[in-house]
Design a protein around this motif. Structure first.
Motif, PDB file in Angstrom:
ATOM      1  N   GLU A  39       0.834  -1.208   0.000  1.00 42.87           N
ATOM      2  CA  GLU A  39       0.000   0.000   0.000  1.00 42.87           C
ATOM      3  C   GLU A  39       0.871   1.262   0.000  1.00 42.87           C
ATOM      4  OE1 GLU A  39      -4.406   0.617   1.895  1.00 42.87           O
ATOM      5  OE2 GLU A  39      -2.814   0.033   3.258  1.00 42.87           O
ATOM      6  N   LEU A  40       1.936   1.246   0.800  1.00 41.84           N
ATOM      7  CA  LEU A  40       2.842   2.398   0.827  1.00 41.84           C
ATOM      8  C   LEU A  40       3.495   2.611  -0.534  1.00 41.84           C
ATOM      9  CD1 LEU A  40       4.645   1.906   4.274  1.00 41.84           C
ATOM     10  CD2 LEU A  40       2.722   3.416   3.758  1.00 41.84           C
ATOM     11  N   ARG A  48       5.718   8.534  -0.867  1.00 41.65           N
ATOM     12  CA  ARG A  48       6.018   7.099  -0.923  1.00 41.65           C
ATOM     13  C   ARG A  48       7.387   6.817  -0.312  1.00 41.65           C
ATOM     14  NH1 ARG A  48       6.955   5.629  -6.577  1.00 41.65           N
ATOM     15  NH2 ARG A  48       4.752   6.105  -6.753  1.00 41.65           N
ATOM     16  N   SER A  49       8.409   7.475  -0.808  1.00 48.22           N
ATOM     17  CA  SER A  49       9.772   7.231  -0.309  1.00 48.22           C
ATOM     18  C   SER A  49       9.906   7.595   1.162  1.00 48.22           C
ATOM     19  CB  SER A  49      10.795   8.021  -1.132  1.00 48.22           C
ATOM     20  OG  SER A  49      10.798   7.555  -2.455  1.00 48.22           O
ATOM     21  N   SER A  50       9.286   8.682   1.560  1.00 49.06           N
ATOM     22  CA  SER A  50       9.359   9.125   2.957  1.00 49.06           C
ATOM     23  C   SER A  50       8.727   8.097   3.894  1.00 49.06           C
ATOM     24  CB  SER A  50       8.666  10.471   3.125  1.00 49.06           C
ATOM     25  OG  SER A  50       9.310  11.456   2.360  1.00 49.06           O
ATOM     26  N   MET A  51       7.548   7.585   3.511  1.00 45.82           N
ATOM     27  CA  MET A  51       6.867   6.614   4.369  1.00 45.82           C
ATOM     28  C   MET A  51       7.644   5.306   4.435  1.00 45.82           C
ATOM     29  SD  MET A  51       2.758   7.252   3.878  1.00 45.82           S
ATOM     30  CE  MET A  51       2.715   6.847   2.139  1.00 45.82           C
ATOM     31  N   LEU A  52       8.151   4.847   3.292  1.00 46.83           N
ATOM     32  CA  LEU A  52       8.934   3.609   3.275  1.00 46.83           C
ATOM     33  C   LEU A  52      10.217   3.755   4.097  1.00 46.83           C
ATOM     34  CD1 LEU A  52       8.384   2.553  -0.427  1.00 46.83           C
ATOM     35  CD2 LEU A  52       7.594   1.304   1.595  1.00 46.83           C
ATOM     36  N   ALA A  53      10.814   4.941   4.081  1.00 45.62           N
ATOM     37  CA  ALA A  53      12.047   5.178   4.836  1.00 45.62           C
ATOM     38  C   ALA A  53      11.822   5.062   6.348  1.00 45.62           C
ATOM     39  CB  ALA A  53      12.621   6.547   4.487  1.00 45.62           C
ATOM     40  N   LEU A  54      10.593   5.297   6.811  1.00 51.56           N
ATOM     41  CA  LEU A  54      10.298   5.181   8.240  1.00 51.56           C
ATOM     42  C   LEU A  54      10.566   3.764   8.755  1.00 51.56           C
ATOM     43  CD1 LEU A  54       6.947   7.170   8.590  1.00 51.56           C
ATOM     44  CD2 LEU A  54       9.233   7.901   9.302  1.00 51.56           C
ATOM     45  N   MET A  55      10.338   2.779   7.908  1.00 51.40           N
ATOM     46  CA  MET A  55      10.538   1.395   8.339  1.00 51.40           C
ATOM     47  C   MET A  55      11.997   1.165   8.720  1.00 51.40           C
ATOM     48  SD  MET A  55       7.907  -0.780   6.020  1.00 51.40           S
ATOM     49  CE  MET A  55       8.301  -2.254   6.935  1.00 51.40           C
ATOM     50  N   GLU A  56      12.910   1.610   7.869  1.00 50.11           N
ATOM     51  CA  GLU A  56      14.328   1.436   8.170  1.00 50.11           C
ATOM     52  C   GLU A  56      14.773   2.362   9.304  1.00 50.11           C
ATOM     53  OE1 GLU A  56      18.648   1.724   5.980  1.00 50.11           O
ATOM     54  OE2 GLU A  56      16.874   1.349   4.765  1.00 50.11           O
TER      55      GLU A  56
END
Length: 152
Positions: A39-40, A48-56
């Motif tokens: 979904e992200l 998109r990139s900002s939200m995915l970067a939160l995981m790392e």
């Protein structure tokens, strides 16, 4: 919940940021299913990139998709708990159930974070051999942590 991190105008934003920080500090373990990751990845850039970067950034683990979660999600939809038009909502709940997570933190009050969903999901989960599942907001998690003296 990921989008709340970047939206300072939304109610719940500060609690979401505090929860991510608590996960990063090891106070909580953070997980997102591959359904959430998918979904992200469908979000527009640059979010998109900002939200995915939160995981790392905060050490949030990605949980694999499973046939058990897919099947459980179908049962939620067939039971009328989640509308057919929102299969990702059903998959979020099913993945958390199958992986036996303590809770889902969600600001989706239309389909996920509401009493009817929680009660109905618990009924289905019990029938399918899983336990209930707590659905809450970041504020509820952080308030509980403060009251128990674990986090300032």
């Amino acid at each position: 919940m990921f989008n709340y991190y970047f939206d300072a105008g939304r109610e719940g934003h500060n609690d979401v940021v505090r929860l991510f920080e608590a996960i990063g500090a090891g106070v909580f373990e953070g997980y997102a299913s591959q359904y959430v990751v998918r979904e992200l990845k469908n979000a527009p850039e640059p979010k998109r990139s900002s939200m995915l970067a939160l995981m790392e950034q905060y050490g949030i683990s990605a949980l694999d998709e499973t046939p058990d979660a897919d099947n459980l999600a179908k049962i939620y939809i067939e039971a009328g708990i989640i509308p057919k038009s929102h299969p990702f909502d059903s998959l979020h709940i099913a993945a958390a159930t199958v992986y036996r997570l303590d809770c889902i933190v969600s600001y989706n009050f239309k389909h996920i974070n509401r009493a009817r969903t929680q009660i109905s999901v618990t009924g289905v989960n019990n029938n399918e051999g899983y336990g209930g599942l707590t659905i809450c907001t970041a504020e509820e998690v952080m308030d509980d942590e403060r009251q128990n003296g674990h986090h300032n």
